[in-house]
Design an enzyme around this catalytic site. Structure first.
Site, PDB file in Angstrom:
ATOM      1  N   ALA A  82       0.874  -1.181   0.000  1.00  0.00           N
ATOM      2  CA  ALA A  82       0.000   0.000   0.000  1.00  0.00           C
ATOM      3  C   ALA A  82       0.908   1.226   0.000  1.00  0.00           C
ATOM      4  O   ALA A  82       0.815   2.103   0.868  1.00  0.00           O
ATOM      5  CB  ALA A  82      -0.963  -0.005   1.179  1.00  0.00           C
ATOM      6  N   HIS A 101       3.049   4.497  -0.343  1.00  0.00           N
ATOM      7  CA  HIS A 101       2.778   5.935  -0.397  1.00  0.00           C
ATOM      8  C   HIS A 101       4.125   6.662  -0.459  1.00  0.00           C
ATOM      9  O   HIS A 101       5.189   6.030  -0.482  1.00  0.00           O
ATOM     10  CB  HIS A 101       1.932   6.377   0.799  1.00  0.00           C
ATOM     11  CG  HIS A 101       2.483   5.944   2.127  1.00  0.00           C
ATOM     12  ND1 HIS A 101       3.685   6.416   2.626  1.00  0.00           N
ATOM     13  CD2 HIS A 101       2.028   5.063   3.059  1.00  0.00           C
ATOM     14  CE1 HIS A 101       3.920   5.875   3.808  1.00  0.00           C
ATOM     15  NE2 HIS A 101       2.938   5.030   4.099  1.00  0.00           N
ATOM     16  N   GLU A 102       4.046   7.970  -0.430  1.00  0.00           N
ATOM     17  CA  GLU A 102       5.253   8.787  -0.591  1.00  0.00           C
ATOM     18  C   GLU A 102       6.317   8.512   0.490  1.00  0.00           C
ATOM     19  O   GLU A 102       7.504   8.676   0.226  1.00  0.00           O
ATOM     20  CB  GLU A 102       4.825  10.266  -0.594  1.00  0.00           C
ATOM     21  CG  GLU A 102       5.772  11.222  -1.238  1.00  0.00           C
ATOM     22  CD  GLU A 102       6.268  10.824  -2.628  1.00  0.00           C
ATOM     23  OE1 GLU A 102       5.503  10.263  -3.443  1.00  0.00           O
ATOM     24  OE2 GLU A 102       7.472  11.059  -2.887  1.00  0.00           O
ATOM     25  N   HIS A 126       7.057   5.469   1.812  1.00  0.00           N
ATOM     26  CA  HIS A 126       7.797   4.310   1.298  1.00  0.00           C
ATOM     27  C   HIS A 126       8.678   4.697   0.107  1.00  0.00           C
ATOM     28  O   HIS A 126       9.813   4.246  -0.018  1.00  0.00           O
ATOM     29  CB  HIS A 126       6.825   3.231   0.800  1.00  0.00           C
ATOM     30  CG  HIS A 126       5.885   2.697   1.828  1.00  0.00           C
ATOM     31  ND1 HIS A 126       4.515   2.875   1.761  1.00  0.00           N
ATOM     32  CD2 HIS A 126       6.098   1.970   2.946  1.00  0.00           C
ATOM     33  CE1 HIS A 126       3.943   2.269   2.776  1.00  0.00           C
ATOM     34  NE2 HIS A 126       4.867   1.719   3.525  1.00  0.00           N
ATOM     35  N   GLN A 176      11.604   6.927  10.178  1.00  0.00           N
ATOM     36  CA  GLN A 176      11.525   7.452  11.541  1.00  0.00           C
ATOM     37  C   GLN A 176      10.066   7.523  12.014  1.00  0.00           C
ATOM     38  O   GLN A 176       9.793   7.656  13.196  1.00  0.00           O
ATOM     39  CB  GLN A 176      12.193   8.843  11.583  1.00  0.00           C
ATOM     40  CG  GLN A 176      12.230   9.526  12.939  1.00  0.00           C
ATOM     41  CD  GLN A 176      13.084   8.790  13.978  1.00  0.00           C
ATOM     42  OE1 GLN A 176      13.843   7.884  13.649  1.00  0.00           O
ATOM     43  NE2 GLN A 176      12.947   9.183  15.234  1.00  0.00           N
ATOM     44  N   LYS A 177       9.127   7.389  11.064  1.00  0.00           N
ATOM     45  CA  LYS A 177       7.700   7.298  11.440  1.00  0.00           C
ATOM     46  C   LYS A 177       7.502   6.222  12.503  1.00  0.00           C
ATOM     47  O   LYS A 177       6.707   6.371  13.416  1.00  0.00           O
ATOM     48  CB  LYS A 177       6.901   6.979  10.171  1.00  0.00           C
ATOM     49  CG  LYS A 177       5.541   6.381  10.376  1.00  0.00           C
ATOM     50  CD  LYS A 177       4.507   7.465  10.445  1.00  0.00           C
ATOM     51  CE  LYS A 177       3.131   6.970  10.832  1.00  0.00           C
ATOM     52  NZ  LYS A 177       2.759   5.670  10.354  1.00  0.00           N
TER      53      LYS A 177
HETATM   54  P1  AMP Z   1       5.117  -0.248   6.548  1.00  0.00           P
HETATM   55  O1  AMP Z   1       4.741  -0.624   5.154  1.00  0.00           O
HETATM   56  O2  AMP Z   1       4.093   0.560   7.255  1.00  0.00           O
HETATM   57  O3  AMP Z   1       5.624  -1.421   7.344  1.00  0.00           O
HETATM   58  O4  AMP Z   1       6.359   0.728   6.409  1.00  0.00           O
HETATM   59  C1  AMP Z   1       7.518   0.325   5.729  1.00  0.00           C
HETATM   60  C2  AMP Z   1       8.617   1.312   6.007  1.00  0.00           C
HETATM   61  O5  AMP Z   1       8.220   2.604   5.564  1.00  0.00           O
HETATM   62  C3  AMP Z   1       8.940   1.436   7.506  1.00  0.00           C
HETATM   63  O6  AMP Z   1      10.342   1.549   7.674  1.00  0.00           O
HETATM   64  C4  AMP Z   1       8.244   2.708   7.882  1.00  0.00           C
HETATM   65  O7  AMP Z   1       8.834   3.371   8.989  1.00  0.00           O
HETATM   66  C5  AMP Z   1       8.399   3.516   6.610  1.00  0.00           C
HETATM   67  N1  AMP Z   1       7.378   4.572   6.569  1.00  0.00           N
HETATM   68  C6  AMP Z   1       6.041   4.403   6.644  1.00  0.00           C
HETATM   69  N2  AMP Z   1       5.418   5.597   6.642  1.00  0.00           N
HETATM   70  C7  AMP Z   1       6.395   6.521   6.565  1.00  0.00           C
HETATM   71  C8  AMP Z   1       6.403   7.950   6.526  1.00  0.00           C
HETATM   72  N3  AMP Z   1       5.280   8.658   6.562  1.00  0.00           N
HETATM   73  N4  AMP Z   1       7.591   8.572   6.442  1.00  0.00           N
HETATM   74  C9  AMP Z   1       8.749   7.865   6.411  1.00  0.00           C
HETATM   75  N5  AMP Z   1       8.813   6.531   6.435  1.00  0.00           N
HETATM   76  C10 AMP Z   1       7.659   5.867   6.507  1.00  0.00           C
END
Ligand code: AMP
Length: 285
Positions: free
Chosen positions: A32, A34-35, A37, A148-149
Site C-alpha cells: 500500500a 505511499h510517498e 515508502h 523514523q515514522k
Molecule cells: P510499513 O509498510 O508501514 O511497514 O512501512 C515500511 C517502512 O516505511 C517502515 O520503515 C516505515 O517506517 C516507513 N514509513 C512508513 N510511513 C512513513 C512515513 N510517513 N515517512 C517515512 N517513512 C515511513
C-alpha cells in the site's frame, strides 16, 4: 522491474548482483505504498546499485484483534510506484513461503520493546524482528532503509543488528507528511473524510509540545499534559499512549535534557495511528 515470489529466486537475483560487484539495498514494507515508502526507495536507489523492496503483510506482527485481514493490498499499483522509484526487484513472498508448516523460531529484543507500541501490541516487535531477520538473511543487503515514522521500530532494529553482529547498515529516513501535517501511512485509507480531518490532532499536538519546548518548557509531565489536552479536545480521538522518553535510550525522564522522543498512538474512530517527534531541550526554565 522483477516481482520475485520465492526465497530461492530472491537469493539467485542477489547472487547475480554480487557477481557483478553491485551493492544491494533493501526496503522492507507491507505495501500500500505511499510517498513515505517511495522516499525510502529513492534514498536506497541513491545509495545502492541494486534495490530490493519487500512487500509482505507480515502476520506475526499483528495481534489477534488487529487489521491483518483488512490491511490494504494492491500489488499492481505498488509495482508501478516502486518501478518508478528505481527499485530493481520486489520481493513478494506468500505467508506459506515465509512461515512454512513447522516454523518455530523467533527473534526477540528485550527491554525497549516493552514500552510504547510494545505495551499496546504484545508480540508486535517479535514479529517485526523475526521477519526483518528473515529478510536480512534472504536478501543480505549492504544497507536497509527504515522510516523514523516508526521510531521505536528503528531503535529495536538497531539493537538487534548490534546485538547479533549483523553486517548491515541501517539508514533512517525522516517522517514524510501530507501538506497539512498528517504523517503518511498505509492506514490513512481507513479514515472517513471527517476522521481524516480529526487525525490532524496528532501532528498538531506534537507541534504544540515543540512550541512549548522552544519557549523553554522542560517538565515532562507538563508537556505530556499539553499533548493529552489537545488530543482529548478532539471527540473522534481516543489516546492509546502519549509518552516521552530519553532518546535514543528510551529511559524514563522527568525533565528534558538533551534529546527526548515524544511518541503518540491515537485511535481515530477504529483506526490506530502513530506519530512522533524528537524534542531537544535548549534553554529550560
Ligand atoms: P510499513 O509498510 O508501514 O511497514 O512501512 C515500511 C517502512 O516505511 C517502515 O520503515 C516505515 O517506517 C516507513 N514509513 C512508513 N510511513 C512513513 C512515513 N510517513 N515517512 C517515512 N517513512 C515511513
Amino acid at each position: 522491474m522483477l516481482i520475485i515470489e520465492s526465497i530461492a529466486d530472491m537469493r539467485q537475483f542477489v547472487r547475480q548482483a554480487w557477481a557483478a560487484g553491485k551493492t544491494v539495498g533493501l526496503v522492507p514494507t507491507m505495501g500500500a505504498l505511499h510517498e513515505g515508502h517511495l522516499t525510502l526507495m529513492r534514498q536506497a536507489c541513491a545509495a545502492c546499485d541494486v534495490v530490493v523492496a519487500s512487500i509482505f503483510v507480515n502476520p506475526t506482527q499483528f495481534g489477534p484483534n488487529e487489521d491483518f485481514a483488512a490491511y490494504p493490498r494492491d500489488l499492481a499499483s505498488d509495482s508501478e510506484k516502486a518501478a518508478a522509484a528505481g527499485v530493481a526487484a520486489i520481493f513478494h513472498p506468500s505467508v506459506a513461503e515465509m512461515y512454512p508448516t513447522g516454523f518455530s523460531t523467533y527473534v526477540r529484543v528485550e527491554g525497549i520493546t516493552e514500552k510504547l507500541c510494545g505495551r499496546s501490541r504484545p508480540g508486535h516487535f517479535q514479529g517485526v524482528t523475526t521477519v526483518v531477520n528473515k529478510l536480512f538473511h534472504i536478501v543480505q543487503p549492504d544497507k536497509a532503509f527504515f522510516g523514523q515514522k516508526d521510531a521505536q521500530q528503528v531503535l529495536v532494529l538497531q539493537r538487534m543488528v548490534q546485538d547479533l553482529n549483523m553486517d548491515i547498515t541501517l539508514e533512517v529516513v525522516p517522517i514524510v507528511r501530507e501538506a497539512d501535517g498528517l504523517a503518511k501511512s498505509s492506514r490513512n485509507v481507513y479514515l472517513s473524510a471527517e476522521e481524516r480531518q480529526a487525525a490532524l490532532v496528532l501532528s498538531r499536538s506534537l507541534a504544540r509540545a515543540q512550541q512549548a519546548v522552544a519557549a523553554g518548557e522542560c517538565d515532562v509531565a507538563v508537556l505530556r499534559e499539553l499533548v493529552t489536552e489537545e488530543i482529548a479536545a478532539q471527540p473522534l480521538a481516543a489516546i492509546d499512549y502519549v509518552e516521552l522518553y530519553g532518546y535514543p535510550g528510551l529511559e524514563d525522564i522527568d525533565r528534558l535534557s538533551g534529546r527526548a522522543l515524544l511518541a503518540l498512538a491515537v485511535k481515530i474512530g477504529k483506526t490506530r495511528l502513530i506519530d512522533n517527534c524528537i524534542l531537544e531541550a535548549k534553554a529550560c526554565f
